[in-house]
Enzyme design. Structure first.
Site, mmCIF file in Angstrom:
data_model
loop_
_atom_site.group_PDB
_atom_site.id
_atom_site.type_symbol
_atom_site.label_atom_id
_atom_site.label_comp_id
_atom_site.label_asym_id
_atom_site.label_seq_id
_atom_site.Cartn_x
_atom_site.Cartn_y
_atom_site.Cartn_z
ATOM 1 C CE LYS A 1 -4.137 2.028 2.557
ATOM 2 N NZ LYS A 1 -4.722 1.761 3.956
ATOM 3 C CB SER B 1 -8.295 3.497 2.839
ATOM 4 O OG SER B 1 -7.447 2.538 3.500
ATOM 5 C CB SER C 1 -8.457 0.403 5.519
ATOM 6 O OG SER C 1 -9.288 1.553 5.138
#
Ligand code: GLN
Length: 507
Positions: A79, A168, A192
């Site tokens: 990420k 996310s 997330s």
């Protein structure tokens, strides 16, 4: 192109160690899949040069008879909230980019901020001989549930490209669902990792707070943030967590408790375990088909020898309100560091006045959701409102944590849905922040309590406004630092479901 990238992580690593698979081929295949899957917008920057060099070095070391690590040659997507010394790190925000040659602020992630160090989790992946293949798209500063808040465009769900992947960590979830890489790291502050994993049909783990170092994770809400694995299968997540977990002197909130043998836990059967089903997680708002899918998965665990009893979690309904006070308060403090001086973007103000420079930079650099949260967080921390909002939220957080303590006196783990429905269409919630905040109703309480949780695919449903089956996740929550028990149950849920190996249609 070979299908080796579709194998479980432990198999890939074992085959690279034995010389059956070549790390350079895996790396090349993963880069090719990332390029071929560019429409998904899951990967912001692919690290072609550094990953190829790292893979070639692994093959060379093997040929020289050197022993290799637990993730030998396994391409892992990371990420973009995690610092990587060899790739830009933007947290999908323009404020962590520079003005490009045409004078436009942050038009591409390649213009992103370059950290001078690796996050501890990234360093641990490299030390285990994983290949960091690229940086994945996300909601800006991890604020969102749909990936529609990225400064670099939305990520498409490979099961239906008209739908959101969740957020996310949507880019990480899609990288794994579309098998661009056999594993990814995400971060979970209120859901997330678990929510995008559920909506994309992959496994996602939110470790207990303190299980994994946060050093080098761009901070959103420091009392909640945790880094965790996302993979196609449970065992692969177990192996990844074993590598990244453990005490780190650079993060004083990381625990000194020993890291368990999570992979071995996947071999234990579930018989004798007592599961709690909190009624609050199956009440209003959940779609009937999602509920049926989750209940069927719980029934299969029962058939495999677990027992299931009802439990009360009476403070669940305060989770969303509490989270959005605590998380925004912490975000407003954490994001103060993006001031145009220390990192990334700087927009000069006409009169070279410092305060105006801060304002111009933050005005141009932050997207609307991040600004909304900074304002909310600053408000709840301001004199006069601090007691009414921030202190109150901290007290309710304790009540929510006590719900978990009490439940875990009676049961070994909790089983719940991850989301009230399958992935929705782009735009369906983006104009209504409250509707978007409600997306996390089943994942936030565990984050506030600091316990560990996993999302395991348990089936599919076809939404009313669509004609394609979309994945659904079962959430398993275990007490803090009981990840072994969580993996044991997750492996049981996976083994009794027919989802494993299901791939999204190629679009
Ligand atoms: N969707 C939640 C939010 O918008 C959780 C995000 C996260 O876990 N980073 O804050």
């Amino acid at each position: 192109m070979s299908d080796s990238l579709d194998l479980p992580i432990s198999k890939i690593a074992d085959d690279v160690r034995s010389g059956t698979l070549c790390a350079a081929d895996l790396c090349r295949d993963s880069l090719a899949r990332i390029a071929a899957g560019a429409d998904l917008n899951a990967v912001l920057t692919a690290s072609a040069t550094s990953s190829t060099a790292a893979a070639e070095l692994i093959d060379k070391r093997r040929s020289q008879g050197e022993g290799l690590g637990k993730l030998a040659g396994v391409p892992i997507a990371v990420k973009d909230a995690l610092c990587t010394i060899d790739a830009p790190t933007t947290s999908a925000s323009k404020i962590l980019t520079r003005v490009d040659a045409s004078g436009v602020a942050g038009s591409t992630p390649e213009h992103g901020w370059r950290p001078p160090y690796d996050a501890t989790v990234v360093a641990r992946l490299r030390a285990a001989d994983a290949i960091i293949i690229g940086k994945t798209n996300m909601d800006e500063f991890a604020m969102g549930s749909s990936n529609e808040n990225s400064a670099f465009g939305s990520v498409k769900n490979p099961w239906d490209p008209a739908r959101i992947p969740g957020g996310s960590s949507g880019g990480s979830a899609v990288s794994v669902a579309a098998r661009l890489a056999p594993g990814a790291l995400g971060s979970d502050t209120g859901g997330s990792i678990r929510q995008p994993a559920a909506l994309c049909g992959v496994v996602g783990v939110k470790p207990s707070y303190g299980r994994v170092s946060r050093f080098g994770l761009v901070a959103f809400a420091s009392s909640l943030d945790q880094v965790g694995p996302m993979t196609p299968d449970v065992r692969s997540s177990a192996r990844l967590l074993e590598v990244i977990a453990g005490h780190d002197p650079a993060d004083s909130t990381s625990s000194r408790l020993p890291v368990g043998n999570y992979e071995a836990a996947c071999d234990q059967d579930v018989s004798g375990l007592k599961l709690g089903m909190p009624a609050e997680y199956f009440a209003d708002g959940i779609r009937d088909d999602v509920k049926a899918c989750v209940l069927a998965s719980i029934d299969r665990l029962k058939d495999a020898g677990a027992s299931v009893v009802p439990v009360d979690m009476p403070h669940t309904r305060y989770g969303v309100g509490t989270y959005y006070v605590v998380a925004t308060a912490e975000a407003s403090a954490n994001l103060a560091r993006f001031d145009g001086v220390r990192f990334g973007l700087r927009v000069e103000a006409p009169k070279s006045d410092l305060e105006q420079m801060y304002q111009a930079t933050r005005q141009a650099g932050f997207g609307p959701e991040v600004k909304r949260r900074i304002m909310l967080g600053t408000y709840v921390l301001s004199a006069g409102y601090y007691d009414a909002y921030y202190i109150k939220a901290q007290k309710v957080r304790t009540l929510i944590a006590r719900d978990f303590d009490r439940a875990f006196e009676k049961v070994d783990a909790l089983v719940t849905p991850v989301t009230p429905h399958a992935a929705f269409r782009f735009g369906a919630r983006s104009t209504d922040p409250l509707a978007m905040y409600m997306e996390d109703v089943y994942t936030l309480p565990a984050s506030l309590a600091g316990v560990c949780g996993i999302s395991v695919p348990c089936g599919t449903v076809t939404p009313d406004d669509g004609d394609r089956p979309m994945p659904i996740g079962l959430q398993i929550l275990a007490p803090a630092f009981e990840e072994e028990r969580m993996f044991r149950l997750a492996a049981g849920a996976e083994a009794t479901s027919s989802f494993l190996g299901s791939l999204p249609p190629s679009n």
